[in-house]
Design a protein around this motif. Structure first.
Motif, PDB file in Angstrom:
ATOM      1  N   ARG A  52       1.090   3.886  10.260  1.00 48.74           N
ATOM      2  CA  ARG A  52       0.806   3.181   9.987  1.00 48.74           C
ATOM      3  C   ARG A  52       1.480   2.713  11.602  1.00 48.74           C
ATOM      4  O   ARG A  52       1.511   2.403  13.216  1.00 48.74           O
ATOM      5  CB  ARG A  52       0.203   2.035  10.803  1.00 48.74           C
ATOM      6  CG  ARG A  52      -1.204   2.162   8.651  1.00 48.74           C
ATOM      7  CD  ARG A  52      -2.175   1.873   9.579  1.00 48.74           C
ATOM      8  NE  ARG A  52      -2.129   0.581   9.956  1.00 48.74           N
ATOM      9  CZ  ARG A  52      -3.495  -0.055   9.560  1.00 48.74           C
ATOM     10  NH1 ARG A  52      -4.840  -0.042   9.211  1.00 48.74           N
ATOM     11  NH2 ARG A  52      -3.534  -1.261  10.782  1.00 48.74           N
ATOM     12  N   TYR A  72       1.916   5.136   3.728  1.00 48.43           N
ATOM     13  CA  TYR A  72       0.919   3.977   4.613  1.00 48.43           C
ATOM     14  C   TYR A  72       1.159   3.756   6.146  1.00 48.43           C
ATOM     15  O   TYR A  72       1.356   3.836   6.331  1.00 48.43           O
ATOM     16  CB  TYR A  72       0.006   3.849   3.671  1.00 48.43           C
ATOM     17  CG  TYR A  72      -0.818   2.300   4.181  1.00 48.43           C
ATOM     18  CD1 TYR A  72      -1.748   3.170   4.977  1.00 48.43           C
ATOM     19  CD2 TYR A  72      -0.661   1.473   4.746  1.00 48.43           C
ATOM     20  CE1 TYR A  72      -3.181   2.374   5.087  1.00 48.43           C
ATOM     21  CE2 TYR A  72      -1.280   0.521   5.107  1.00 48.43           C
ATOM     22  CZ  TYR A  72      -2.895   1.032   5.388  1.00 48.43           C
ATOM     23  OH  TYR A  72      -4.314  -0.041   6.602  1.00 48.43           O
ATOM     24  N   LYS A  85       0.697  -0.742  -0.020  1.00 50.20           N
ATOM     25  CA  LYS A  85      -0.212   0.068   0.097  1.00 50.20           C
ATOM     26  C   LYS A  85       1.017   1.263   0.326  1.00 50.20           C
ATOM     27  O   LYS A  85       0.469   2.327  -0.163  1.00 50.20           O
ATOM     28  CB  LYS A  85      -1.153  -0.121   1.202  1.00 50.20           C
ATOM     29  CG  LYS A  85      -1.827  -1.251   0.981  1.00 50.20           C
ATOM     30  CD  LYS A  85      -2.692  -0.806   1.951  1.00 50.20           C
ATOM     31  CE  LYS A  85      -4.002  -1.533   1.646  1.00 50.20           C
ATOM     32  NZ  LYS A  85      -5.151  -1.241   3.356  1.00 50.20           N
TER      33      LYS A  85
END
Length: 85
Positions: free
Chosen positions: A33, A29, A25
């Motif tokens: 996270r 991203y 992704k």
């Protein structure tokens, strides 16, 4: 901040950042996270809980490596073998 596990946590974070470069992704991203996960647990001081979180991080590293190896295997299989259709 003289926690003896601090070095292990930093090493884990750096390893995960390195592995996140190839995340499907995207690196941005994954980095967001990862930062969120580490910031959520920044106030944990119990060495036993920190050890459990480090073990969970090591598990995530193994899962990411497996994901990347599988992706490389599938790419090589597609490149060198004829489809079974």
């Amino acid at each position: 901040m003289s926690n003896p596990l601090r070095g292990e946590v930093i090493r884990l974070y750096k390893n995960l950042l390195y592995l996140g470069r190839e995340y499907p992704k995207g690196n941005a991203y994954f980095r967001e996270r990862l930062k969120t996960a580490f910031m959520k647990n920044k106030d944990v001081t119990d060495p036993e809980k920190i050890r459990k979180l480090i073990d969970r991080g090591e598990f995530v590293i193994k899962e990411l490596e497996a994901l990347y190896f599988l992706r490389k295997y599938r790419a090589m299989k597609k490149r060198y073998y004829e489809p079974d259709h």
